[in-house]
Motif scaffolding. Structure first.
Motif, short mmCIF file in Angstrom:
data_model
loop_
_atom_site.label_atom_id
_atom_site.label_comp_id
_atom_site.label_asym_id
_atom_site.label_seq_id
_atom_site.Cartn_x
_atom_site.Cartn_y
_atom_site.Cartn_z
N PRO A 1 0.58 -12.81 13.96
CA PRO A 1 0.14 -11.70 14.81
C PRO A 1 -0.70 -10.69 14.05
O PRO A 1 -0.75 -10.71 12.82
N SER A 2 -1.36 -9.82 14.81
CA SER A 2 -2.20 -8.78 14.20
C SER A 2 -1.34 -7.92 13.28
O SER A 2 -0.23 -7.52 13.65
N GLY A 3 -1.85 -7.66 12.10
CA GLY A 3 -1.12 -6.83 11.15
C GLY A 3 -0.12 -7.59 10.30
O GLY A 3 0.62 -7.01 9.51
N SER A 4 -0.09 -8.93 10.43
CA SER A 4 0.91 -9.71 9.69
C SER A 4 0.49 -9.98 8.25
O SER A 4 1.26 -10.54 7.48
N GLY A 5 -0.73 -9.61 7.89
CA GLY A 5 -1.13 -9.74 6.49
C GLY A 5 -2.11 -10.86 6.19
O GLY A 5 -2.37 -11.17 5.03
N LYS A 6 -2.70 -11.43 7.22
CA LYS A 6 -3.60 -12.58 7.04
C LYS A 6 -4.84 -12.20 6.23
O LYS A 6 -5.19 -12.87 5.25
N SER A 7 -5.50 -11.11 6.64
CA SER A 7 -6.72 -10.71 5.93
C SER A 7 -6.38 -10.29 4.50
O SER A 7 -7.12 -10.60 3.56
N THR A 8 -5.26 -9.60 4.36
CA THR A 8 -4.84 -9.18 3.02
C THR A 8 -4.65 -10.40 2.12
O THR A 8 -5.11 -10.42 0.97
N TYR B 1 0.86 -1.18 0.00
CA TYR B 1 0.00 0.00 0.00
C TYR B 1 0.90 1.23 0.00
O TYR B 1 1.72 1.38 0.90
N HIS C 1 -6.24 -16.86 15.26
CA HIS C 1 -5.21 -16.56 16.26
C HIS C 1 -5.07 -17.73 17.23
O HIS C 1 -4.19 -17.74 18.08
N ALA D 1 2.09 -5.19 3.04
CA ALA D 1 1.16 -6.03 3.79
C ALA D 1 1.44 -7.51 3.55
O ALA D 1 1.36 -8.33 4.46
N VAL E 1 3.32 0.48 2.95
CA VAL E 1 3.17 -0.71 3.81
C VAL E 1 3.29 -1.95 2.94
O VAL E 1 2.59 -2.07 1.92
N GLN F 1 -13.77 -11.02 8.28
CA GLN F 1 -13.44 -10.77 9.68
C GLN F 1 -14.49 -9.85 10.31
O GLN F 1 -14.85 -10.01 11.47
N1 LIG Z 1 -6.05 -0.44 2.75
C1 LIG Z 1 -4.90 -0.41 3.42
N2 LIG Z 1 -4.07 0.65 3.30
C2 LIG Z 1 -2.90 0.67 3.95
N3 LIG Z 1 -2.46 -0.31 4.74
C3 LIG Z 1 -3.23 -1.38 4.91
C4 LIG Z 1 -4.50 -1.49 4.26
N4 LIG Z 1 -5.04 -2.67 4.61
C5 LIG Z 1 -4.17 -3.26 5.45
N5 LIG Z 1 -3.08 -2.50 5.63
C6 LIG Z 1 -1.90 -2.81 6.44
O1 LIG Z 1 -1.39 -4.05 6.00
C7 LIG Z 1 -0.91 -4.83 7.09
C8 LIG Z 1 -1.60 -6.17 7.09
O2 LIG Z 1 -2.99 -6.01 7.43
P1 LIG Z 1 -3.99 -7.22 7.57
O3 LIG Z 1 -5.34 -6.66 7.78
O4 LIG Z 1 -3.80 -8.14 6.44
O5 LIG Z 1 -3.46 -7.91 8.91
P2 LIG Z 1 -4.05 -9.16 9.71
O6 LIG Z 1 -2.95 -10.16 9.81
O7 LIG Z 1 -5.32 -9.59 9.12
O8 LIG Z 1 -4.30 -8.54 11.16
P3 LIG Z 1 -5.45 -8.88 12.25
O9 LIG Z 1 -5.01 -10.13 12.95
O10 LIG Z 1 -5.40 -7.70 13.15
O11 LIG Z 1 -6.74 -9.01 11.53
C9 LIG Z 1 -1.17 -4.01 8.34
O12 LIG Z 1 0.02 -3.32 8.65
C10 LIG Z 1 -2.24 -3.02 7.90
O13 LIG Z 1 -2.15 -1.84 8.62
#
Ligand SMILES: Nc1ncnc2c1ncn2[C@@H]1O[C@H](COP(=O)(O)OP(=O)(O)OP(=O)(O)O)[C@@H](O)[C@H]1O
Ligand SMILES: [Mg+2]
Length: 436
Positions: free
Chosen positions: A44-51, A16, A206, A25, A23, A95
């Motif tokens: 962990p949170s923010g590790s990119g799973k949802s992405t 991003y 998690h 992701a 970032v 999610q």
């Molecule tokens: N649209 C976006 N624009 C900028 N950064 C983004 C965007 N979407 C996600 N990110 C960043 O990408 C990284 C991965 O986000 P993601 O949502 O995939 O994490 P996650 O592993 O699903 O976390 P969680 O366990 O909290 O759900 C994070 O640093 C997040 O801040």
């Protein structure tokens, strides 16, 4: 031969750039998910799973790399084709649920079915069934999301993902808002659909216990795959005692014949008991099982089959088998870790015709209540600290150490007795063995 791959990612990245700092992701993730596999994605949170999940579903486009779903490259699909793929083949649990606020729970579940041009009455009927599957009573079905608890909304989201009978389920923390009992119901449902309908599942979680339902875990850290996680398996090693001497005595040709028969006998039993042949070297086998009981059943069957063969053979073939259960790290089709070494050492300490098991295997298989063991002996395991108590199983026909229901019971619930096996290997074994 071609494996049937549900999802393939080839060096996929998602960056991003819009914000104050770019970032990463997801970074250079390569992943192959065979059809019918159950994969857990941890991190962990923010590790990119949802992405990662959004990318697989085609809800988001990668900055670099290639994504194939059901053999189709998402980059070459237009918006309509992608939507169609999502509607027909993919179930997605967001999610944040993403329910339509103005629709009732039942309408939220029914609309994907109606989109598939199913008449509304039938769509309602399927929605009702899906809601029942996730444990939501009819009273809940006519309420709107705002009138539902977080856990109820989550279950509506799961029902909506499953109602179209997708081939691939992408579920982002589908049990995050549920108490452990309700969460277990959902996980059992996914596992059942995985086994019975061959549903490919990618489960973001998690929760390590939730992940234990998966055959494979993938761990993300800062957008990268950190490691293929560990799981509990039972490892069997077997080889023929005095194989070299036998070669000297009988000559190559005769020994080759014996070896072929031996391999055929072992492989037949591996197939019957759902084991996974990790590797073979000459007369030696390394086999992995999802549960200890299955492994021990297989060992007994192999020894008995070899004994039956021996009756007609000019030279007796004495097999030694060792079993141990423990955590192992899987990498590709191989397993590593202390447990694997322990299993190998136990096998090496076994005498000809013996099945030697660690005390953990003895416990996991029901102990003396289910199988007949000797009194055990202490083994010093070369290169490893500590002693390992090992027990020989009395397997001779007539003594009948195995209770008839032993193996079937484990097949029925798919779980190892006490620990949580990560893998159920039959899925894996098929392409691997066919490749030989
Ligand atoms: N649209 C976006 N624009 C900028 N950064 C983004 C965007 N979407 C996600 N990110 C960043 O990408 C990284 C991965 O986000 P993601 O949502 O995939 O994490 P996650 O592993 O699903 O976390 P969680 O366990 O909290 O759900 C994070 O640093 C997040 O801040
Ligand atoms: Mg997330």
């Amino acid at each position: 031969m071609m494996e049937n791959i549900a999802v393939a990612l080839e060096e996929v990245s998602k960056h991003y750039d819009g914000g104050p700092e770019p970032v990463a992701a997801v970074s250079e993730v390569s992943l192959r998910i065979p059809a019918g596999e159950f994969v857990a994605v941890l991190g962990p949170s923010g590790s990119g799973k949802s992405t990662l999940l959004n990318l697989i579903a085609g809800l988001d486009s990668p900055t670099a790399g290639r994504i194939l779903v059901g053999g189709r490259d998402l980059a070459y699909l237009g918006d309509n084709a992608r939507s169609d793929l999502r509607l027909r083949e993919i179930g997605f649990v967001f999610q944040s649920f993403n329910l339509f606020p103005t629709f009732t729970a039942e309408e939220n579940v029914a609309w994907p079915v109606e989109f598939l041009r199913v008449r509304w009455r039938e769509a309602r009927r399927r929605a009702e069934a899906a809601l029942a599957q996730v444990g939501l009573p009819p009273a809940v079905a006519c309420r709107r999301p705002a009138q539902l608890s977080g856990g109820e909304q989550q279950r509506v989201a799961v029902a909506r993902a499953l109602v179209t009978e997708p081939r691939l389920l992408l579920a982002d923390e589908p049990t995050g808002n549920l108490d452990s009992q309700t969460g277990q119901t959902i996980l059992d449902l996914l596992r059942r659909l995985n086994v019975e309908r061959h549903l490919t599942v990618v489960l973001v979680t998690h929760n390590a216990l939730a992940a234990s339902h998966a055959q494979r875990t993938v761990e993300l850290h800062d957008g990268r795959i950190a490691r293929e996680a560990r799981g509990t398996i039972t490892i069997m090693f077997s080889d023929i005692v005095g194989f070299s001497a036998m070669t000297e005595r009988l000559g190559d040709v005769r020994v080759q014949e014996i070896l072929h028969t031996h391999c055929a006998i072992v492989r037949e039993q591996i197939a019957v008991y759902g084991g996974f042949e990790v590797k073979t070297q000459g007369d030696g086998f390394m086999i992995a099982f999802a549960g200890a009981r299955r492994a021990l059943g297989c060992a007994v069957a192999i020894q008995r089959a070899m004994a039956a063969y021996d009756e007609h053979a000019e030279a007796p073939v004495r097999l030694r088998i060792g079993l141990h259960t423990g955590e192992a790290t899987r990498e590709g089709y191989d397993f590593f870790g202390r447990s694997v070494i322990v299993a190998a050492r136990i096998a090496a300490a076994a005498r000809g015709g013996e099945i030697l098991v660690s005390s953990l295997v003895r416990e996991l298989t029901g102990g003396a209540k289910e199988f007949a063991f000797d009194g055990g002996r202490e083994l010093e395991l070369k290169g490893l600290s500590g002693l390992q108590r090992a027990f020989a199983v009395e397997w001779e026909p007539g003594r009948d150490p195995v209770r008839a229901h032993g193996v079937h019971r484990e097949h029925a619930d798919g779980h190892g007795p006490v620990l949580h096996p990560v893998a159920s290997f039959p899925h894996l074994a098929a392409p691997h063995l066919a490749a030989r």
